[in-house]
Each structure stands twice: as C-alpha cells, then as structure tokens.
Design an enzyme around this catalytic site. Sequence first.
Site, PDB file in Angstrom:
ATOM      1  N   SER A 139       0.945  -1.328   0.047  1.00 25.88           N
ATOM      2  CA  SER A 139       0.102   0.119  -0.047  1.00 25.88           C
ATOM      3  C   SER A 139       0.759   1.307   0.053  1.00 25.88           C
ATOM      4  O   SER A 139       2.032   1.382   0.387  1.00 25.88           O
ATOM      5  CB  SER A 139      -0.802   0.057   1.343  1.00 25.88           C
ATOM      6  OG  SER A 139      -1.538   1.217   1.424  1.00 25.88           O
ATOM      7  N   TYR A 152      -2.212  -0.828  10.337  1.00 32.51           N
ATOM      8  CA  TYR A 152      -2.320  -1.288   8.925  1.00 32.51           C
ATOM      9  C   TYR A 152      -0.984  -0.866   8.185  1.00 32.51           C
ATOM     10  O   TYR A 152       0.018  -1.616   7.528  1.00 32.51           O
ATOM     11  CB  TYR A 152      -3.272  -0.526   8.228  1.00 32.51           C
ATOM     12  CG  TYR A 152      -3.586  -0.691   6.703  1.00 32.51           C
ATOM     13  CD1 TYR A 152      -4.330  -1.734   6.290  1.00 32.51           C
ATOM     14  CD2 TYR A 152      -3.315   0.034   5.764  1.00 32.51           C
ATOM     15  CE1 TYR A 152      -4.174  -2.011   4.973  1.00 32.51           C
ATOM     16  CE2 TYR A 152      -3.409  -0.237   4.520  1.00 32.51           C
ATOM     17  CZ  TYR A 152      -3.828  -1.253   4.113  1.00 32.51           C
ATOM     18  OH  TYR A 152      -4.059  -1.338   2.598  1.00 32.51           O
TER      19      TYR A 152
HETATM   20  N1  LIG Z   1      -9.018  -0.553  -0.440  1.00 32.88           N
HETATM   21  C1  LIG Z   1      -7.769   0.466  -0.769  1.00 32.88           C
HETATM   22  O1  LIG Z   1      -7.988   1.478  -0.610  1.00 32.88           O
HETATM   23  C2  LIG Z   1      -6.452   0.074  -0.771  1.00 32.88           C
HETATM   24  C3  LIG Z   1      -5.222   0.812  -0.994  1.00 32.88           C
HETATM   25  C4  LIG Z   1      -3.963   0.127  -0.772  1.00 32.88           C
HETATM   26  C5  LIG Z   1      -3.783  -1.078  -0.899  1.00 32.88           C
HETATM   27  N2  LIG Z   1      -4.807  -1.885  -0.601  1.00 32.88           N
HETATM   28  C6  LIG Z   1      -4.361  -3.369  -0.449  1.00 32.88           C
HETATM   29  O2  LIG Z   1      -4.991  -4.127  -1.616  1.00 32.88           O
HETATM   30  C7  LIG Z   1      -5.370  -5.275  -1.199  1.00 32.88           C
HETATM   31  C8  LIG Z   1      -6.857  -5.833  -1.504  1.00 32.88           C
HETATM   32  O3  LIG Z   1      -7.748  -4.957  -0.920  1.00 32.88           O
HETATM   33  P1  LIG Z   1      -8.964  -4.420  -1.774  1.00 32.88           P
HETATM   34  O4  LIG Z   1      -8.878  -2.918  -1.886  1.00 32.88           O
HETATM   35  O5  LIG Z   1      -9.334  -5.233  -2.873  1.00 32.88           O
HETATM   36  O6  LIG Z   1     -10.129  -4.599  -0.341  1.00 32.88           O
HETATM   37  P2  LIG Z   1     -11.151  -5.805  -0.090  1.00 32.88           P
HETATM   38  O7  LIG Z   1     -11.585  -5.759   1.007  1.00 32.88           O
HETATM   39  O8  LIG Z   1     -12.318  -5.988  -1.461  1.00 32.88           O
HETATM   40  O9  LIG Z   1     -10.344  -7.001  -0.506  1.00 32.88           O
HETATM   41  C9  LIG Z   1      -9.734  -7.919   0.563  1.00 32.88           C
HETATM   42  C10 LIG Z   1     -10.050  -9.146   0.503  1.00 32.88           C
HETATM   43  O10 LIG Z   1      -9.264  -9.864   1.423  1.00 32.88           O
HETATM   44  C11 LIG Z   1     -10.044 -11.010   2.097  1.00 32.88           C
HETATM   45  N3  LIG Z   1      -9.349 -11.330   3.267  1.00 32.88           N
HETATM   46  C12 LIG Z   1      -9.545 -10.695   4.433  1.00 32.88           C
HETATM   47  N4  LIG Z   1      -8.831 -11.428   5.526  1.00 32.88           N
HETATM   48  C13 LIG Z   1      -8.611 -12.695   4.850  1.00 32.88           C
HETATM   49  C14 LIG Z   1      -8.116 -13.843   5.346  1.00 32.88           C
HETATM   50  N5  LIG Z   1      -7.783 -13.993   6.599  1.00 32.88           N
HETATM   51  N6  LIG Z   1      -7.932 -14.665   4.425  1.00 32.88           N
HETATM   52  C15 LIG Z   1      -8.257 -14.817   3.234  1.00 32.88           C
HETATM   53  N7  LIG Z   1      -8.746 -13.528   2.573  1.00 32.88           N
HETATM   54  C16 LIG Z   1      -8.927 -12.862   3.574  1.00 32.88           C
HETATM   55  C17 LIG Z   1     -11.323 -10.415   2.238  1.00 32.88           C
HETATM   56  O11 LIG Z   1     -12.552 -11.481   2.355  1.00 32.88           O
HETATM   57  C18 LIG Z   1     -11.318  -9.730   0.630  1.00 32.88           C
HETATM   58  O12 LIG Z   1     -11.839 -10.225  -0.279  1.00 32.88           O
HETATM   59  C19 LIG Z   1      -5.317  -5.551   0.148  1.00 32.88           C
HETATM   60  O13 LIG Z   1      -3.979  -6.088   0.575  1.00 32.88           O
HETATM   61  C20 LIG Z   1      -5.034  -4.110   0.535  1.00 32.88           C
HETATM   62  O14 LIG Z   1      -4.482  -3.861   1.931  1.00 32.88           O
HETATM   63  C21 LIG Z   1      -6.143  -1.494  -0.554  1.00 32.88           C
END
Ligand SMILES: NC(=O)c1ccc[n+]([C@@H]2O[C@H](COP(=O)([O-])OP(=O)(O)OC[C@H]3O[C@@H](n4cnc5c(N)ncnc54)[C@H](O)[C@@H]3O)[C@@H](O)[C@H]2O)c1
Length: 260
Positions: A139, A152
């Site tokens: 991130s 985080y």
């Molecule tokens: N949303 C944002 O703005 C953002 C920004 C930067 C980075 N990210 C990163 O991108 C990645 C994807 O996130 P996203 O934005 O698609 O959000 P999201 O919440 O849609 O996706 C996260 C997924 O991880 C799964 N998950 C959570 N705990 C879990 C576990 N213990 N085992 C298996 N799966 C699990 C959830 O069920 C979900 O489907 C993450 O690593 C997040 O930290 C997100």
Amino acid sequence: MDSLQERVALVTGAARGTGAVIAERLLQAGARVVATDVRDEDGESVAARLGERATYSRLDVTSESDWARVADTTLQRHGSIDVLVNNAGRLHLGRIESTPPETAREVLDVNLIGPFLGIRAVAPAMRSQGKGAIVNVGSLDGLLGMNGVAAYAASKWGLRGLTRSAALELGRDGIRVNTVCPAGGNPEMYTPWMEQIIGMLDEAKAYTEDRAIPGEASLEAIADAVLFLASDASRHCTGADLPVDGGAHAGHFLPGFNTL
Ligand SMILES: NC(=O)c1ccc[n+]([C@@H]2O[C@H](COP(=O)([O-])OP(=O)(O)OC[C@H]3O[C@@H](n4cnc5c(N)ncnc54)[C@H](O)[C@@H]3O)[C@@H](O)[C@H]2O)c1
C-alpha cells in the site's frame, strides 16, 4: 513478454475488489488461476464468471493448514505453482490509543504473517521447478506514514521488509519476490468507517488531489502492475517496491508553482 501461458497462479483475497480483478487479468494473460478467500460465496461466483481455467478454494491466509491444503491440491490438479499473489488484506482505521491491541494483532496476522505463510507454503514447489514469481500487495501506507492507520501501515511496511528478505533468500532458486504499493483499491474496504469518512469528503479529496497524477489507482491499473511483476517482462526485477500511486510518495504538487 507478459504472457502467463502454461502458468498456474494462486491469488489470495480474490473474492472481490482488487483480488478479483487481478485474478481476471492473470487469466486473460493465459494463466490457470486458483482464486482463494474466506468469502466462499463471492469466491465461487468469481471463479464461475472467469470460466474453466479458474477455480475457487477457501484459504484463510492466517492458517498454516489452509496453505498446506491449497498448495497440495493446486500441485495435484495443475502440476505447478508459478505465481503467488499475496493480495488478501485487512484494514483498521483508528488512532493507536483507540485501537485494541487484539485488533492490531489481527491486522498484522492477515497482512504480514499471511504472506509469510504463503511464501513458506509455495517456496518448496517453486524451488523444485527452478522458477516462480511472488507478488505482494502492499500500500501507499507502506511507503509513507499517516495518522489513523498505525496497525495497517506497520503491516504494509513490514511486508516490504519481508519482500526484500525473501527476494534474497529465493533469488538463486529462480524465484522473484516483489511488492506492488497501490494508492487505491476497493472502497468496500472502508465500509465500517464510511459514515465518518463521508463527513471528511473535502479532506479525502485533498489527499488524492495532491499528486502528480491526481486521484486513486483503478483496480485495473493495480492488476496490470501485478501482471508485470508476475510475468517474464520483469524477469530481472526482485526485491522491488512498485508504487501504483500517481506519484503520491514522490512528493507534493503545488499547482501555483507550475505557473512560475
Ligand atoms: N482499498 C484500498 O483503498 C487499498 C489501498 C491500498 C492497498 N490496498 C490493499 O489491496 C489489497 C486488496 O484490498 P481491496 O482494496 O481489494 O479490499 P477488499 O476488502 O475488497 O479485499 C480484501 C480481500 O481480502 C480478503 N481477506 C481478508 N482477510 C482474509 C483472510 N484472513 N484470509 C483470506 N482472505 C482474507 C477479504 O475477504 C477480501 O476479499 C489488500 O492487501 C489491501 O490492503 C487497498
């Protein structure tokens, strides 16, 4: 060059959001995809939508036995694991004093120990294949500090350290390990805090406007960066952080100064 023909890719957190788009992008590039998550219903529908080269398996990234089971079934079914995308993530927004230690531990468990266990689970197969690509989804919060995201941010900074150590340990066996650092993702990740965030819309907008390329990264832009690091196009890249952040961590953009 960015083809993943004949490759098998395992993607965590692929039931929705960024992970689902990554799974689709890798599949379009020719890979067979094992989409995994703990949201079984959503995961099954992602795999069904992607077609016969995709399957869904339940994998809680914090569970060693889940990793062992999914790695075994993937190897039995497909014969190799060529790509691992550690995308599953958990957010917590809250100041340090208002974050229960147990919540901080859970965030670290999913975002940092999860990828650690994932690397442990796939490394033996990749080593015996003599090749493999591991892409960790970090991130912008792993490149810059910010208030309200300590647990985080700590997990995402740690992920970059894990990436570098793993790259050094595994490089001689043909395994590359890199991190994608997006500024953007699935807004649903913020659902528990949405009402409070709506009250700060101007602040949230200012946060993303102060960039060389204003706004957030699309899920497709993030998936393209993951594909690059998963494919031979990045064959000499390892231990790297690839920001997909519109230049957010490069510095500040002052509109007035561009008129001088
Ligand atoms: N949303 C944002 O703005 C953002 C920004 C930067 C980075 N990210 C990163 O991108 C990645 C994807 O996130 P996203 O934005 O698609 O959000 P999201 O919440 O849609 O996706 C996260 C997924 O991880 C799964 N998950 C959570 N705990 C879990 C576990 N213990 N085992 C298996 N799966 C699990 C959830 O069920 C979900 O489907 C993450 O690593 C997040 O930290 C997100």
